[in-house]
Motif scaffolding. Sequence first.
Motif, mmCIF file in Angstrom:
data_model
loop_
_atom_site.group_PDB
_atom_site.id
_atom_site.type_symbol
_atom_site.label_atom_id
_atom_site.label_comp_id
_atom_site.label_asym_id
_atom_site.label_seq_id
_atom_site.Cartn_x
_atom_site.Cartn_y
_atom_site.Cartn_z
ATOM 1 N N HIS A 96 0.734 -1.340 0.050
ATOM 2 C CA HIS A 96 0.072 -0.027 0.095
ATOM 3 C C HIS A 96 0.797 1.259 -0.096
ATOM 4 O O HIS A 96 0.405 2.316 -0.442
ATOM 5 C CB HIS A 96 -0.893 0.022 1.323
ATOM 6 N N ILE B 103 0.956 -7.068 -4.694
ATOM 7 C CA ILE B 103 -0.366 -6.810 -3.460
ATOM 8 C C ILE B 103 -0.491 -8.313 -2.921
ATOM 9 O O ILE B 103 -0.525 -9.151 -3.555
ATOM 10 C CB ILE B 103 -1.188 -6.254 -4.563
ATOM 11 N N HIS C 48 -3.087 -9.361 -2.243
ATOM 12 C CA HIS C 48 -4.238 -10.534 -2.867
ATOM 13 C C HIS C 48 -3.661 -10.981 -3.871
ATOM 14 O O HIS C 48 -4.566 -12.129 -4.790
ATOM 15 C CB HIS C 48 -5.546 -9.811 -2.931
ATOM 16 N N ASP D 243 -7.879 -6.008 5.030
ATOM 17 C CA ASP D 243 -8.104 -5.322 3.943
ATOM 18 C C ASP D 243 -9.400 -5.902 3.097
ATOM 19 O O ASP D 243 -9.651 -7.139 3.253
ATOM 20 C CB ASP D 243 -6.974 -5.738 2.822
ATOM 21 N N HIS E 82 -10.700 -6.349 0.457
ATOM 22 C CA HIS E 82 -10.476 -7.105 -0.672
ATOM 23 C C HIS E 82 -9.859 -8.494 -0.542
ATOM 24 O O HIS E 82 -9.456 -9.165 -1.699
ATOM 25 C CB HIS E 82 -9.900 -6.363 -1.855
ATOM 26 N N SER F 275 -3.787 -2.955 -9.921
ATOM 27 C CA SER F 275 -4.386 -3.465 -8.815
ATOM 28 C C SER F 275 -4.633 -4.800 -8.300
ATOM 29 O O SER F 275 -4.599 -5.609 -9.213
ATOM 30 C CB SER F 275 -5.924 -2.569 -8.569
ATOM 31 N N CYS F 276 -5.329 -5.151 -7.274
ATOM 32 C CA CYS F 276 -5.676 -6.442 -7.128
ATOM 33 C C CYS F 276 -6.832 -6.894 -7.582
ATOM 34 O O CYS F 276 -7.031 -8.281 -7.880
ATOM 35 C CB CYS F 276 -5.670 -6.815 -5.350
ATOM 36 N N CYS G 127 0.149 -1.281 -4.811
ATOM 37 C CA CYS G 127 -1.344 -0.754 -4.980
ATOM 38 C C CYS G 127 -1.384 0.349 -5.845
ATOM 39 O O CYS G 127 -2.326 0.586 -6.577
ATOM 40 C CB CYS G 127 -1.761 -0.679 -3.628
ATOM 41 N N CYS H 107 -4.490 2.782 -7.314
ATOM 42 C CA CYS H 107 -6.068 2.299 -6.621
ATOM 43 C C CYS H 107 -6.283 3.073 -5.550
ATOM 44 O O CYS H 107 -7.569 3.430 -5.260
ATOM 45 C CB CYS H 107 -5.739 0.741 -6.366
ATOM 46 N N LEU H 108 -5.391 3.399 -4.754
ATOM 47 C CA LEU H 108 -5.771 4.078 -3.399
ATOM 48 C C LEU H 108 -5.065 5.072 -2.948
ATOM 49 O O LEU H 108 -5.170 6.037 -2.336
ATOM 50 C CB LEU H 108 -5.652 2.890 -2.315
ATOM 51 N N ASN I 86 -11.073 -0.918 -8.164
ATOM 52 C CA ASN I 86 -12.360 -1.518 -7.842
ATOM 53 C C ASN I 86 -13.091 -0.243 -7.121
ATOM 54 O O ASN I 86 -14.337 -0.936 -6.799
ATOM 55 C CB ASN I 86 -12.027 -2.823 -7.043
ATOM 56 N N ARG J 115 -11.318 8.862 -4.306
ATOM 57 C CA ARG J 115 -10.451 7.640 -4.165
ATOM 58 C C ARG J 115 -9.135 7.796 -4.716
ATOM 59 O O ARG J 115 -8.044 7.243 -4.053
ATOM 60 C CB ARG J 115 -11.248 6.467 -4.705
#
Lengths: 193, 462
Positions: free
Chosen positions: B61, B106, B108, B127, B129, B343-344, B404, B407-408, B426, B432
């Motif tokens: 992250h 990541i 995931h 997390d 996800h 991203s995941c 990540c 994504c974030l 996602n 975001r």
Amino acid sequence: MERFRPVRSIAVPFARDNIDTDQILPARFLHLPRDADHGACLFRDLRGAPDFPLDRPQWQGARIALGGRNFACGSSRENAVWAMHGHGFRAVIAPSFGDIFAQNGLKNGLLPVRLPEATVAAMIARAEAEPSAELTVDLQAQQVIDADGVAHPFEIDPFARRCLLEGIDELAFTLSHEEEIAAFERRIGRENS
Amino acid sequence: MPTMFEKIWNRHRVLEREDGQTLLYVDRHLLHDGTAPAFEMLRARGAKLRAPDRAFATPDHYMPTDTRRVAEIANPELREMVASLTRNAAQEGFTLFGLDDARQGIVHVVGPEQGISQPGMLIVCGDSHTSTHGALGALAFGIGMTEVAHVLATQCLWQRKPRAMRITLEGRLGPGVTAKDMILHIIARIGTAGATGHVIEYAGPAVRALSMEARLTLCNMSIEAGARAGMVAPDETTFAYLQGRPYAPADWDRAVEGWRALRSDDDAVFDAEVTLDAAEIAPTVTWGTSPQEAIAVDGLVPDPAAEPDAARRAELTAMLDYMALHPGQALEGLAVDRVFIGSCTNGRLEDLRAAAAIAQGRRVADGLRAWVVPGSAPVKRAAEEEGLHRIFLDAGFEWREAGCSMCLGTNGEIGAPGERIAATSNRNFRGRQGPGVRTHLMSPAMAAAAAVTGRITDIRTL
Ligand code: SF4
């Protein structure tokens, strides 16, 4: 955790559905340590918008929040609860909550109260029309008493209720069952070998 | 007659509490660089990590994706997030795939890739996800920080049993339509609270036909439908994917035999059932600030005037306003400023292949920044072995390190206010990807098409 006592307070209406945890605590504050002032970061990117109620004078000092459907959906960030709690909130009343947020709230002294949609809508309308109207959230009695003195009962997990009321945490309880956990581990160890 | 979810649940029950909550034993606890507060909580209790061999960690992250060197992270607070994970791993003795490890990525993406996540397991991670891992036939869900500390100390977690929902996808996906479109379509149908309190089992021929990586994409966004977890019954696709992975079981045949028995019984009863036709799904793109506001790429954004419910009307108006869209506007042709592929949800090898197939022989539109961020270091390596990075670089994409990223944006990689971003991640919530950023979620091929045309484009007509 501090003991949860009845909360009597005015209530801030966050009238929208699906308010997500990215709004409650934007991601750029996620690295702050647990003891940082998360309350100052609450809804940071919405504050100042003309229709956003948090900083309006009439709702200052509120300890109860009113939310729309699916309140605090999205990310698992417990920081969102820390931000609500840090800002002074002790209860959020909404028709429904994001699952993980509700769990996190119970573990941090922020009570998620589910009431029927029509009841919450009426409370929101009242808070908007008459910001000084006070609500009481009484966990012991499992009810919210509205400004007219009408009691609205709510459901809560009995164990979480006890933990909140007595200020005890779940971890201590689980650790008292160490023997059962060890027995489970011995059993799966045998199955796997 | 139990469902797959119930079979896995029952197998992990340690004890029941008077109020009906169950103490569940956790097989795999995944950790990332946002987990520092949980270790503080653990130490504040004077507790130790109960089962270090069940915990696996990787930084994702907070690490910028233009370097692999912690010392180069300019922001000291972000640097500390990554560094604290390394310290905690050394102190508590769990496995860390650090930035200098060829397995980093990541969390995931890494779990399935290393074979750490397996059918029948109970997997948790701080997390949301974590639902991704359910694609292997595991029960996997995200937890809060206090729960992470609880799992560290006890290897167990209290849960009230969720309800079971089955989402069946009949038929087959059309050309150019992917698992990402499938899940966006599902969320648009049932809403972001449609599966609240449920564990989803995805079933039906269109799900069976998905590759393992596509199933990971599908399960990843279960949380965006409100579900705790999403899962797909393990089958030959699952076994072929897992076989030979570093953490795959040594006694392989016996493991597979056990996994075959996990599927829901034919007479299993679900608390909720949804059936959709995969053939009706088009390439799908979000227009608003919630994942449920997704429409077919050739569709029109809604007109609030046509909405009878006043609250919903106000919500639609606010979203159109934030996204700078007019009522009834076409999505197709909308100019974008940036593209984020990663991203995941969509940062695996097949995702990069799909994007590269569109990028090949084309150029990123003038003035547009397009990033490809592999989901893990192994994904990056495999893509480079196939020459995908060459395709991206020749086309004018940036080829980044695994993480990540946008994504974030907790690693500092965010868009500028007002920018419109085509993203394969996602969540399209307000802010975001940075304050004031407008995010449109879509599949990797669609995002690549947006990069080369500079506009939201229907890949079926490219
Ligand atoms: S890629 Fe995005 S959704 Fe996935 S773990 Fe990272 S921040 Fe979370």
